[in-house]
Scaffold this motif. Structure first.
Motif, PDB file in Angstrom:
ATOM      1  N   ASP A  61      -9.325 -10.573  11.886  1.00 14.52           N
ATOM      2  CA  ASP A  61      -7.883 -10.278  11.896  1.00 14.52           C
ATOM      3  C   ASP A  61      -7.372  -9.951  13.293  1.00 14.52           C
ATOM      4  OD1 ASP A  61      -7.699 -10.746   9.203  1.00 14.52           O
ATOM      5  OD2 ASP A  61      -7.691  -8.630   8.628  1.00 14.52           O
ATOM      6  N   ALA A  62      -8.179  -9.287  14.104  1.00 15.69           N
ATOM      7  CA  ALA A  62      -7.754  -8.920  15.460  1.00 15.69           C
ATOM      8  C   ALA A  62      -7.606 -10.149  16.355  1.00 15.69           C
ATOM      9  CB  ALA A  62      -8.755  -7.941  16.078  1.00 15.69           C
ATOM     10  N   PHE A  63      -8.359 -11.207  16.046  1.00 17.57           N
ATOM     11  CA  PHE A  63      -8.330 -12.423  16.856  1.00 17.57           C
ATOM     12  C   PHE A  63      -8.079 -13.640  15.963  1.00 17.57           C
ATOM     13  CE2 PHE A  63     -10.964  -9.288  19.027  1.00 17.57           C
ATOM     14  CZ  PHE A  63     -10.320  -9.220  20.251  1.00 17.57           C
ATOM     15  N   PRO A  64      -6.885 -13.746  15.390  1.00 15.41           N
ATOM     16  CA  PRO A  64      -6.608 -14.828  14.438  1.00 15.41           C
ATOM     17  C   PRO A  64      -6.736 -16.224  15.038  1.00 15.41           C
ATOM     18  CG  PRO A  64      -4.579 -13.691  15.043  1.00 15.41           C
ATOM     19  CD  PRO A  64      -5.719 -12.899  15.625  1.00 15.41           C
ATOM     20  N   GLU A  65      -6.598 -16.320  16.365  1.00 16.24           N
ATOM     21  CA  GLU A  65      -6.720 -17.631  17.010  1.00 16.24           C
ATOM     22  C   GLU A  65      -8.113 -18.238  16.841  1.00 16.24           C
ATOM     23  OE1 GLU A  65      -7.550 -14.426  20.099  1.00 16.24           O
ATOM     24  OE2 GLU A  65      -6.102 -14.709  18.488  1.00 16.24           O
ATOM     25  N   ALA A  66      -9.106 -17.414  16.502  1.00 18.91           N
ATOM     26  CA  ALA A  66     -10.467 -17.928  16.271  1.00 18.91           C
ATOM     27  C   ALA A  66     -10.575 -18.634  14.924  1.00 18.91           C
ATOM     28  CB  ALA A  66     -11.480 -16.791  16.361  1.00 18.91           C
TER      29      ALA A  66
END
Length: 196
Positions: A61-66
């Protein structure tokens, strides 16, 4: 598992190694991070997160771009959480019970969240048999969590080797992030084992 997740996220991170023999995990400094004295734990923007499933969910959730979790309002979010936390609940409970040679009776199974090891393994097999991913058409943190558990368990004979498990694990361990994580951990292990 968490190194693999960090590599999937693709953001810079710092690793701090705790030495069990020296009691680092029970030091006051580390107990302030995790009162259970267990690893792993992460600190991100001042937020402490422990427990592997929670760390995986948090990082996704902290890095949705992944792209490691379905979008928040997607109908796939439910099955994603289901399988991510199935790993943290029934799988971990069943493996732990097996490790201490506890086989629940028929009466006890209804009181335990995992029922029996066979119940857990059959549920997993049904979820992944003839499917590349647990949820939708792409790899998620739930796949990472389950593939890690299955790989570890099959390597240490705490989870029965089944063809569906072996196929699923082999597919996901070929991911570049999984291979990078394995290389990093192997190098750290070799360094720790070399004479000073």
């Amino acid at each position: 598992m968490i190194r693999w997740m960090l590599e999937e996220v693709g953001q810079p991170y710092e690793t701090r190694i705790l030495t069990w023999e020296k009691g680092d995990a029970k030091s006051p400094d580390y107990l302030a991070i995790n009162p259970m004295g267990k690893v792993p734990a992460i600190v991100h923007d001042g937020v402490v997160v422990t427990e592997c499933a929670a760390i995986c969910a948090y990082l996704a959730d902290a890095f949705p771009e992944a792209g490691l979790a379905p979008p928040p309002h997607s109908p796939l979010r439910g099955p994603y959480y289901r399988w991510l936390f199935f790993g943290a609940g029934p799988i971990e409970q069943a493996v732990g019970a097996k490790a201490v040679n506890f086989e629940p009776s028929a009466e006890q199974r209804s009181m335990l969240g995992f029922g029996s090891m066979n119940d857990v393994l059959n549920a997993i097999e049904g979820a992944i048999k003839d499917r590349p991913y647990l949820v939708g058409d792409s790899f998620t943190a739930a796949d990472l969590y389950l593939a890690s558990h299955l790989s570890w368990g099959m390597n240490f004979d705490t989870i029965e080797k089944r063809p569906a498990f072996e196929t699923y694990v082999a597919r996901h361990l070929q991911r570049p992030a999984a291979q990078r994580a394995d290389e990093i951990d192997n190098a750290l292990i070799a360094e720790a084992q070399s004479p000073s």
